[in-house]
Design a protein around this motif. Structure first.
Motif, short mmCIF file in Angstrom:
data_model
loop_
_atom_site.label_atom_id
_atom_site.label_comp_id
_atom_site.label_asym_id
_atom_site.label_seq_id
_atom_site.Cartn_x
_atom_site.Cartn_y
_atom_site.Cartn_z
N ILE A 294 -16.59 7.85 31.33
CA ILE A 294 -15.36 8.61 31.63
C ILE A 294 -14.41 8.59 30.44
CG2 ILE A 294 -13.28 8.62 33.06
CD1 ILE A 294 -15.14 7.45 35.33
N ILE A 295 -14.25 7.43 29.81
CA ILE A 295 -13.33 7.29 28.68
C ILE A 295 -13.94 7.82 27.39
CG2 ILE A 295 -12.08 5.61 27.25
CD1 ILE A 295 -11.68 3.93 29.75
N TYR B 43 -4.16 5.35 34.78
CA TYR B 43 -3.86 4.43 33.69
C TYR B 43 -3.32 5.20 32.49
CZ TYR B 43 -4.16 0.57 30.44
OH TYR B 43 -3.84 -0.40 29.52
N ARG B 44 -3.95 6.32 32.17
CA ARG B 44 -3.50 7.11 31.03
C ARG B 44 -2.05 7.56 31.21
NH1 ARG B 44 -8.92 10.79 31.14
NH2 ARG B 44 -10.18 9.67 29.56
N LYS B 45 -1.73 8.05 32.42
CA LYS B 45 -0.40 8.58 32.68
C LYS B 45 0.67 7.49 32.66
CE LYS B 45 -1.92 12.57 35.38
NZ LYS B 45 -2.03 13.16 36.75
N LYS B 46 0.31 6.28 33.13
CA LYS B 46 1.30 5.21 33.25
C LYS B 46 1.46 4.39 31.97
CE LYS B 46 2.74 5.46 37.60
NZ LYS B 46 4.16 5.66 37.96
N LYS C 197 -8.06 -1.12 30.27
CA LYS C 197 -7.09 -1.57 29.26
C LYS C 197 -7.78 -2.08 28.01
CE LYS C 197 -3.00 -4.54 28.70
NZ LYS C 197 -3.36 -5.00 27.35
N SER C 198 -8.83 -2.88 28.19
CA SER C 198 -9.51 -3.45 27.03
C SER C 198 -10.18 -2.37 26.18
CB SER C 198 -10.53 -4.50 27.47
OG SER C 198 -11.65 -3.89 28.09
N ILE C 199 -10.71 -1.33 26.81
CA ILE C 199 -11.35 -0.26 26.05
C ILE C 199 -10.31 0.52 25.25
CG2 ILE C 199 -12.56 1.95 26.24
CD1 ILE C 199 -14.13 0.79 28.59
N TYR C 200 -9.20 0.89 25.89
CA TYR C 200 -8.17 1.63 25.17
C TYR C 200 -7.51 0.78 24.08
CZ TYR C 200 -8.31 5.82 28.07
OH TYR C 200 -8.71 6.99 28.68
N ASP C 201 -7.35 -0.52 24.33
CA ASP C 201 -6.74 -1.40 23.34
C ASP C 201 -7.75 -1.88 22.29
OD1 ASP C 201 -4.43 -1.17 24.79
OD2 ASP C 201 -4.50 -3.19 25.64
N LYS D 100 -17.05 2.68 24.14
CA LYS D 100 -17.77 1.51 24.61
C LYS D 100 -16.83 0.32 24.75
CE LYS D 100 -22.26 2.46 24.91
NZ LYS D 100 -23.05 2.15 26.12
N ALA D 101 -17.14 -0.52 25.71
CA ALA D 101 -16.39 -1.77 25.88
C ALA D 101 -16.94 -2.84 24.95
CB ALA D 101 -16.49 -2.24 27.32
N LYS D 102 -16.05 -3.71 24.49
CA LYS D 102 -16.47 -4.86 23.68
C LYS D 102 -16.60 -6.06 24.62
CE LYS D 102 -14.05 -3.21 19.54
NZ LYS D 102 -13.01 -3.51 18.53
N ILE D 103 -17.82 -6.31 25.06
CA ILE D 103 -18.06 -7.35 26.07
C ILE D 103 -18.08 -8.74 25.45
CG2 ILE D 103 -19.64 -8.17 27.85
CD1 ILE D 103 -18.40 -5.46 28.50
N GLU D 104 -17.36 -9.65 26.09
CA GLU D 104 -17.37 -11.07 25.69
C GLU D 104 -17.76 -11.89 26.91
OE1 GLU D 104 -13.67 -13.63 25.21
OE2 GLU D 104 -14.22 -13.23 23.12
#
Length: 313
Positions: free
Chosen positions: A258-259, A308-311, A192-196, A262-266
């Motif tokens: 896969i996505i 996740y993508r489908k839902k 979720k965090s990567i897509y958002d 990159k993730a924004k790590i905190e």
């Protein structure tokens, strides 16, 4: 066979209920839609299990169950619990939902299903403690309210078995992931965090933690093999998971691959009660259940991202 699945609108419970319905068993699911996470997400799971043919009962296991359920059962798969390691969840909530609820369910089943073939308690590797790298014979050393109360629930179930009141076993699950994973869990939150494109909170040092990440489909198939083996598993505690370890960092990198982002790590302060390492020792499951996890870590994560993508996208 008539099968009751508690926590049937949750992550693993919904997959289990759906699987048994696909095997043409008569499946009943119960869930209380607690506010621990958004009930709207559980509603999505509920829609799926109803489509599969599961009869659903909305109720809390602390209720008067006899007033809500008139059916007798051949098997019970008990998932319902106060889950996770959360600083915002009180000890009272863990005790009420993991200990008292389990005993209330046991009392109901003993009274209303005298011909029950097997009560399957769903436990957790958190029972072992900080290092869950042990066989089922090891002394439990839980370090969280969750692990402690799940151990107590397990012993309530096995206590009934030891006194001859019912046949029962307990399955200790290891780091389950996949479609429908709870929103506060690692991979759903990360995806979720990567897509958002929002920050992903990572507990300090947890990138080095290693886990026996196990795909939910492999877990369900493993649990389902107890049917027909009631005498073999009666009174047993059995680890169910993968015996291949990955670090949290490796999991993050696979999701990013896969996505394609990159993730924004905190980095946030470490979480008290978190496990440092889990490795599922599954020799017993292999021997008693012919259990063998089949889904590779990357393949399972691909299925979770696709879900996740489908839902949600």
């Amino acid at each position: 066979m008539k099968i009751l699945v508690t926590g049937a609108a949750g992550f693993i419970g919904s997959h289990t209920a759906e699987f048994f319905a696909s095997q043409e068993h008569e499946v009943f699911g119960i869930d209380n839609f607690s506010e621990y996470y958004d009930p709207a997400l559980k509603q999505l799971n509920l829609e799926d299990i109803k489509k599969a043919g599961v009869t659903f009962i909305e109720a809390d296991l602390n209720d008067d169950l006899a007033s809500k359920i008139s059916t007798t059962f051949d098997y019970v798969f008990h998932f319902a619990a106060q889950p996770g390691i959360s600083a915002t969840t009180s000890l009272d909530e863990y005790v009420q939902n993991n200990i008292f609820a389990t005993q209330n369910l046991l009392d109901f089943i003993k009274q209303n299903s005298p011909n029950l073939k097997l009560f399957v308690n769903i436990a957790t590797s958190s029972i072992y403690g900080k290092e869950a790298t042990l066989p089922e014979t090891a002394l439990p050393k839980p370090i969280s309210y969750y692990g402690t109360t799940k151990l107590a629930a397990e012993q309530l179930v096995l206590g009934e078995q030891r006194t001859g009141k019912l046949k029962a076993c307990s399955l200790r699950l290891y780091s389950v992931y996949g479609p429908r994973e709870r929103p506060e869990k690692l991979y759903t939150k990360l995806i979720k965090s990567i897509y958002d494109q929002t920050a992903f909170p990572l507990f300090e040092g947890s990138e080095k933690h290693s886990r026996s990440f196990t795909y939910v489909g492999d877990i369900v198939k493993g649990m389902a093999t107890v049917i027909g083996k009631e005498d073999v598993v009666n009174g047993e505690i059995i680890n169910i998971g993968s015996d291949v370890e990955y670090t949290t960092q490796q999991g993050i990198e696979l999701i990013e691959k896969i996505i394609g982002l990159k993730a924004k790590i905190e980095v946030t302060p470490p979480r008290p009660g978190d496990q440092l390492r889990t490795t599922a020792l599954i020799k017993k499951a292999r021997k008693l259940l012919d259990y063998e996890p089949e889904t590779s870590f990357e393949a399972g994560l691909e299925k979770q991202v696709d879900w996740y993508r489908k839902k949600f996208l």
